[in-house]
Write a protein that holds these residues in place. Structure first.
Motif, PDB file in Angstrom:
ATOM      1  N   HIS A   1      37.763  32.422  30.161  1.00 35.72           N
ATOM      2  CA  HIS A   1      37.021  33.646  29.850  1.00 35.72           C
ATOM      3  C   HIS A   1      35.586  33.612  30.376  1.00 35.72           C
ATOM      4  O   HIS A   1      34.928  34.645  30.449  1.00 35.72           O
ATOM      5  CB  HIS A   1      37.023  33.895  28.340  1.00 35.72           C
ATOM      6  N   THR A   2      35.102  32.438  30.742  1.00 35.18           N
ATOM      7  CA  THR A   2      33.753  32.322  31.303  1.00 35.18           C
ATOM      8  C   THR A   2      33.643  33.092  32.619  1.00 35.18           C
ATOM      9  O   THR A   2      32.595  33.634  32.959  1.00 35.18           O
ATOM     10  CB  THR A   2      33.403  30.837  31.556  1.00 35.18           C
ATOM     11  N   PHE A   3      34.765  33.157  33.361  1.00 33.47           N
ATOM     12  CA  PHE A   3      34.761  33.784  34.684  1.00 33.47           C
ATOM     13  C   PHE A   3      35.225  35.253  34.649  1.00 33.47           C
ATOM     14  O   PHE A   3      35.462  35.836  35.702  1.00 33.47           O
ATOM     15  CB  PHE A   3      35.670  33.007  35.638  1.00 33.47           C
ATOM     16  N   MET A   4      35.378  35.832  33.435  1.00 32.66           N
ATOM     17  CA  MET A   4      35.963  37.173  33.340  1.00 32.66           C
ATOM     18  C   MET A   4      35.197  38.210  34.166  1.00 32.66           C
ATOM     19  O   MET A   4      35.796  39.025  34.856  1.00 32.66           O
ATOM     20  CB  MET A   4      36.025  37.637  31.887  1.00 32.66           C
ATOM     21  N   SER A   5      33.884  38.197  34.118  1.00 32.93           N
ATOM     22  CA  SER A   5      33.114  39.196  34.870  1.00 32.93           C
ATOM     23  C   SER A   5      33.196  38.956  36.373  1.00 32.93           C
ATOM     24  O   SER A   5      32.981  39.866  37.168  1.00 32.93           O
ATOM     25  CB  SER A   5      31.650  39.191  34.420  1.00 32.93           C
ATOM     26  N   LEU A   6      33.512  37.708  36.745  1.00 37.18           N
ATOM     27  CA  LEU A   6      33.660  37.377  38.172  1.00 37.18           C
ATOM     28  C   LEU A   6      35.104  37.501  38.641  1.00 37.18           C
ATOM     29  O   LEU A   6      35.389  37.291  39.825  1.00 37.18           O
ATOM     30  CB  LEU A   6      33.168  35.946  38.438  1.00 37.18           C
ATOM     31  N   LEU A   7      36.012  37.825  37.707  1.00 36.68           N
ATOM     32  CA  LEU A   7      37.436  37.885  38.049  1.00 36.68           C
ATOM     33  C   LEU A   7      37.740  38.820  39.219  1.00 36.68           C
ATOM     34  O   LEU A   7      38.500  38.442  40.119  1.00 36.68           O
ATOM     35  CB  LEU A   7      38.263  38.277  36.821  1.00 36.68           C
ATOM     36  N   PRO A   8      37.164  40.049  39.262  1.00 36.04           N
ATOM     37  CA  PRO A   8      37.461  40.930  40.404  1.00 36.04           C
ATOM     38  C   PRO A   8      37.103  40.298  41.752  1.00 36.04           C
ATOM     39  O   PRO A   8      37.887  40.378  42.704  1.00 36.04           O
ATOM     40  CB  PRO A   8      36.606  42.169  40.128  1.00 36.04           C
ATOM     41  N   ALA A   9      35.934  39.664  41.830  1.00 33.90           N
ATOM     42  CA  ALA A   9      35.519  39.038  43.090  1.00 33.90           C
ATOM     43  C   ALA A   9      36.428  37.872  43.449  1.00 33.90           C
ATOM     44  O   ALA A   9      36.801  37.690  44.627  1.00 33.90           O
ATOM     45  CB  ALA A   9      34.065  38.570  42.994  1.00 33.90           C
ATOM     46  N   ILE A  10      36.814  37.082  42.443  1.00 34.07           N
ATOM     47  CA  ILE A  10      37.696  35.933  42.686  1.00 34.07           C
ATOM     48  C   ILE A  10      39.078  36.412  43.131  1.00 34.07           C
ATOM     49  O   ILE A  10      39.671  35.866  44.070  1.00 34.07           O
ATOM     50  CB  ILE A  10      37.806  35.059  41.414  1.00 34.07           C
ATOM     51  N   VAL A  11      39.593  37.445  42.465  1.00 35.63           N
ATOM     52  CA  VAL A  11      40.895  38.007  42.830  1.00 35.63           C
ATOM     53  C   VAL A  11      40.845  38.565  44.250  1.00 35.63           C
ATOM     54  O   VAL A  11      41.794  38.402  45.029  1.00 35.63           O
ATOM     55  CB  VAL A  11      41.314  39.096  41.824  1.00 35.63           C
ATOM     56  N   PHE A  12      39.735  39.200  44.599  1.00 32.29           N
ATOM     57  CA  PHE A  12      39.568  39.741  45.963  1.00 32.29           C
ATOM     58  C   PHE A  12      39.656  38.627  46.999  1.00 32.29           C
ATOM     59  O   PHE A  12      40.356  38.746  48.011  1.00 32.29           O
ATOM     60  CB  PHE A  12      38.228  40.469  46.077  1.00 32.29           C
ATOM     61  N   ILE A  13      38.959  37.520  46.755  1.00 32.14           N
ATOM     62  CA  ILE A  13      38.948  36.400  47.706  1.00 32.14           C
ATOM     63  C   ILE A  13      40.335  35.775  47.816  1.00 32.14           C
ATOM     64  O   ILE A  13      40.823  35.507  48.929  1.00 32.14           O
ATOM     65  CB  ILE A  13      37.907  35.346  47.277  1.00 32.14           C
TER      66      ILE A  13
ATOM     67  N   ASN B   1      46.776  47.430  29.872  1.00 32.45           N
ATOM     68  CA  ASN B   1      45.998  48.484  29.209  1.00 32.45           C
ATOM     69  C   ASN B   1      45.171  49.235  30.252  1.00 32.45           C
ATOM     70  O   ASN B   1      44.108  48.762  30.676  1.00 32.45           O
ATOM     71  CB  ASN B   1      45.086  47.863  28.149  1.00 32.45           C
ATOM     72  N   ILE B   2      45.651  50.416  30.673  1.00 31.99           N
ATOM     73  CA  ILE B   2      44.999  51.124  31.777  1.00 31.99           C
ATOM     74  C   ILE B   2      43.660  51.738  31.371  1.00 31.99           C
ATOM     75  O   ILE B   2      42.964  52.306  32.210  1.00 31.99           O
ATOM     76  CB  ILE B   2      45.920  52.225  32.369  1.00 31.99           C
ATOM     77  N   ASN B   3      43.292  51.624  30.091  1.00 29.25           N
ATOM     78  CA  ASN B   3      41.975  52.091  29.652  1.00 29.25           C
ATOM     79  C   ASN B   3      40.917  50.994  29.736  1.00 29.25           C
ATOM     80  O   ASN B   3      39.747  51.239  29.476  1.00 29.25           O
ATOM     81  CB  ASN B   3      42.055  52.627  28.214  1.00 29.25           C
ATOM     82  N   ASN B   4      41.354  49.787  30.082  1.00 25.72           N
ATOM     83  CA  ASN B   4      40.434  48.675  30.253  1.00 25.72           C
ATOM     84  C   ASN B   4      39.851  48.739  31.665  1.00 25.72           C
ATOM     85  O   ASN B   4      40.554  48.576  32.656  1.00 25.72           O
ATOM     86  CB  ASN B   4      41.172  47.349  30.031  1.00 25.72           C
ATOM     87  N   GLU B   5      38.550  48.984  31.754  1.00 25.50           N
ATOM     88  CA  GLU B   5      37.897  49.172  33.058  1.00 25.50           C
ATOM     89  C   GLU B   5      37.993  47.927  33.930  1.00 25.50           C
ATOM     90  O   GLU B   5      38.128  48.021  35.152  1.00 25.50           O
ATOM     91  CB  GLU B   5      36.428  49.552  32.846  1.00 25.50           C
ATOM     92  N   LEU B   6      37.940  46.747  33.305  1.00 22.58           N
ATOM     93  CA  LEU B   6      38.021  45.508  34.088  1.00 22.58           C
ATOM     94  C   LEU B   6      39.413  45.332  34.691  1.00 22.58           C
ATOM     95  O   LEU B   6      39.555  44.773  35.789  1.00 22.58           O
ATOM     96  CB  LEU B   6      37.661  44.308  33.208  1.00 22.58           C
ATOM     97  N   LEU B   7      40.455  45.821  34.007  1.00 16.35           N
ATOM     98  CA  LEU B   7      41.804  45.808  34.593  1.00 16.35           C
ATOM     99  C   LEU B   7      41.844  46.675  35.841  1.00 16.35           C
ATOM    100  O   LEU B   7      42.382  46.260  36.881  1.00 16.35           O
ATOM    101  CB  LEU B   7      42.831  46.319  33.577  1.00 16.35           C
ATOM    102  N   ILE B   8      41.278  47.864  35.745  1.00 14.08           N
ATOM    103  CA  ILE B   8      41.269  48.787  36.886  1.00 14.08           C
ATOM    104  C   ILE B   8      40.538  48.163  38.072  1.00 14.08           C
ATOM    105  O   ILE B   8      41.010  48.210  39.211  1.00 14.08           O
ATOM    106  CB  ILE B   8      40.615  50.124  36.481  1.00 14.08           C
ATOM    107  N   ILE B   9      39.388  47.552  37.789  1.00 10.32           N
ATOM    108  CA  ILE B   9      38.597  46.920  38.865  1.00 10.32           C
ATOM    109  C   ILE B   9      39.370  45.749  39.476  1.00 10.32           C
ATOM    110  O   ILE B   9      39.402  45.584  40.705  1.00 10.32           O
ATOM    111  CB  ILE B   9      37.232  46.445  38.324  1.00 10.32           C
ATOM    112  N   SER B  10      40.000  44.948  38.627  1.00  8.72           N
ATOM    113  CA  SER B  10      40.723  43.765  39.116  1.00  8.72           C
ATOM    114  C   SER B  10      41.957  44.146  39.932  1.00  8.72           C
ATOM    115  O   SER B  10      42.258  43.509  40.954  1.00  8.72           O
ATOM    116  CB  SER B  10      41.123  42.873  37.937  1.00  8.72           C
TER     117      SER B  10
END
Length: 510
Positions: A369-381, A411-420
């Motif tokens: 969970h420490t990397f949650m905010s960085l998850l989109p960037a990590i998933v992109f790479i 959960n499609i209302n979770n913004e971080l899911l949409i970004i990821s």
């Protein structure tokens, strides 16, 4: 020993590295395939031969989806040859010279046409190439630049178009949620696709090129005959063949009508496979369509219409039409050969468990969970690397999107899911865009009639530049989580990056 580990990616890495170093695609791909076979069988000679040719090559060529794509390629090659023989392409070139008067205008016209044909990336590459090639040649735009413009308006446009074969593929990988709704919500966060379009427009208006593309453009401008050099006569760089006879009766309609028929018939073919004529609504029909079969139906119907039209207007005789069909087939042989090798290489990495290895990495990161905010960037790479190594964006969707959706319980209302999820799609397109073994990249080379490895080497710096800006944008999005803020910032960063490159090139030239 070698399965479900980093070794699973080694065959693709070797093939790509050799292709970029030696500038020779066929042997590089085959060596990568052979290495994959050896690793899978623990270096058993007879088992390697069996795995490479039977499980790999023959297995891929007997796959119904792949066969459909090959038929579509052959039919499209025949249609292009018919349009050329009828004089439609030449007539359109003359018309375009009168109306498209500048090099910038020719590039913008190519971009606009590429954005309009958003139904399917294969269809986009070959159609835009056949239509715009005479125009860009006349304005001394290099075949490498044309191939880049085609490639950059293929997958990047399809992945942000809700009605496309790509949207249908993505929605099919989301379980427990409305896939199409999630796809639409993810569009503003698809930074790589959007910034690729911004990049094209910026370099066109700012008149800036860098890296190997700059040299290609300078060579094209300094050549009196534009792009008629032998190295761009075909994807293989073969010597020019004697020019086939072209009808003097050809008009612009002999190019426009076949292309229009192709677009309409392919759309009808795709929604037909999705059950539109059985009562399914248009959007759901696209989401459930079989693009491979639909494109075959559409292209064959368009070919028949084209032949009838050529005969009715008496620009070609029946025998001339029939002779053009095998000639069109021949023009697609290099693309078919590279595609076959690329598909076989993918089957080698699949058998070694590349998908399982990468899925494990993503789940490991997502659990922290420490990397949650960085998850989109990590998933992109990770998505970009996986698509680059395997040459498939759809395969990357299939691996990463279910994992990301599971992390957030769909959960499609979770913004971080949409970004990821958007980062999955963007990374897959980015890797696909950069990879010499990507089918879309191969199609772009075929459409522009550019030697494949030249297209890859000139496009890489552009794609990498957009990828870096996109990665920074995903770091910002992971914290801000509002596309109304993130998207304008990413666009400004992209434009600023191009102008910084332009400034650096200016200082270097001084």
């Amino acid at each position: 020993m070698f399965t479900n580990s980093f070794w699973a990616l080694i065959p693709a890495i070797i093939a790509i590295a050799l292709a970029l170093i030696t500038k020779e695609v066929y042997s590089s791909l085959f060596i990568g395939i052979l290495v994959g076979g050896l690793l899978y069988t623990n270096f058993s000679f007879t088992a390697t031969i069996q795995h490479v040719f039977v499980d790999g090559m023959i297995g891929q060529l007997s796959n119904s989806w792949n066969v459909g794509i090959l038929i579509f390629l052959v039919v499209l090659g025949s249609m292009v040859m018919l349009m050329n023989r009828a004089g439609g392409s030449a007539a359109f070139g003359k018309w375009a010279i009168k109306h498209v008067k500048t090099k910038t205008g020719a590039q913008l016209a190519t971009i606009a046409l590429g954005c309009l044909i958003f139904i399917d990336d294969y269809f986009n590459c070959l159609t835009v190439g056949s239509v715009m090639r005479p125009v860009t040649d006349k304005h001394k735009i290099s075949r490498e630049k044309l191939a880049y413009l085609i490639d950059a308006t293929a997958a990047p446009v399809c992945i942000i178009a809700p009605i496309s074969s790509w949207a249908a593929a993505v929605t099919g990988f989301v379980d427990g949620a409305n896939g199409l709704t999630l796809f639409v919500k993810a569009i503003p966060y698809n930074f790589y696709a959007i910034l690729t379009i911004v990049m094209m427009l910026t370099i066109t208006f700012a008149k800036v090129d860098f890296g190997p593309m700059r040299n290609a453009e300078l060579n094209s401008f300094s050549t009196k005959k534009g792009n008629d050099s032998s190295q761009h006569a075909s994807m293989t760089g073969a010597e020019d063949q004697p020019a086939p006879p072209v009808s003097i009766k050809g008009k612009v309609i002999h190019l426009v009508l076949p292309i229009a028929a192709l677009i309409i018939c392919c759309v009808i073919g795709m929604i037909y496979t999705g059950g539109f004529f059985d009562g399914t609504n248009f959007v759901d029909a696209f989401a459930g369509s079989d693009a491979s079969v639909g494109l075959v139906y559409g292209s064959v119907a368009a070919l028949i219409i084209t032949i009838i039209f050529m005969l009715a207007t008496r620009v070609l005789s029946f025998s001339e039409c029939m002779n053009a069909i095998p000639e069109g087939f021949k023009s697609m042989v290099p693309a078919i050969l590279i595609l076959t090798f690329a598909w076989t290489l993918k089957s080698m990495t699949d058998s070694l468990g590349a998908a399982t290895y990468v899925a494990g990495l993503v789940e490991l990161i997502a659990d922290n969970h420490t990397f949650m905010s960085l998850l989109p960037a990590i998933v992109f790479i990770i998505g970009a690397f996986l698509a680059f190594a395997t040459g498939t964006s759809w395969g990357t969707f299939g691996i990463l999107i279910p994992i990301v959706a599971n992390v957030f319980s769909s959960n499609i209302n979770n913004e971080l899911l949409i970004i990821s999820v958007s980062a999955c799609m963007a990374g897959a397109v980015c890797g696909d865009h950069c990879s010499p073994i990507s089918d879309t990249t191969i199609m772009a080379s075929a459409g522009a009639e550019c030697k494949h490895i030249y297209h890859v080497s000139t496009q890489l710096p552009y794609a990498f530049t957009v990828a870096v800006v996109s990665c920074i944008s995903y770091i910002i999005a992971g914290r801000v989580r509002n596309w109304l803020i993130c998207l304008p910032i990413s666009v400004i960063l992209m434009i600023a990056t191009v102008f910084v490159i332009r400034f650096i090139l200016g200082e270097k030239n001084k």
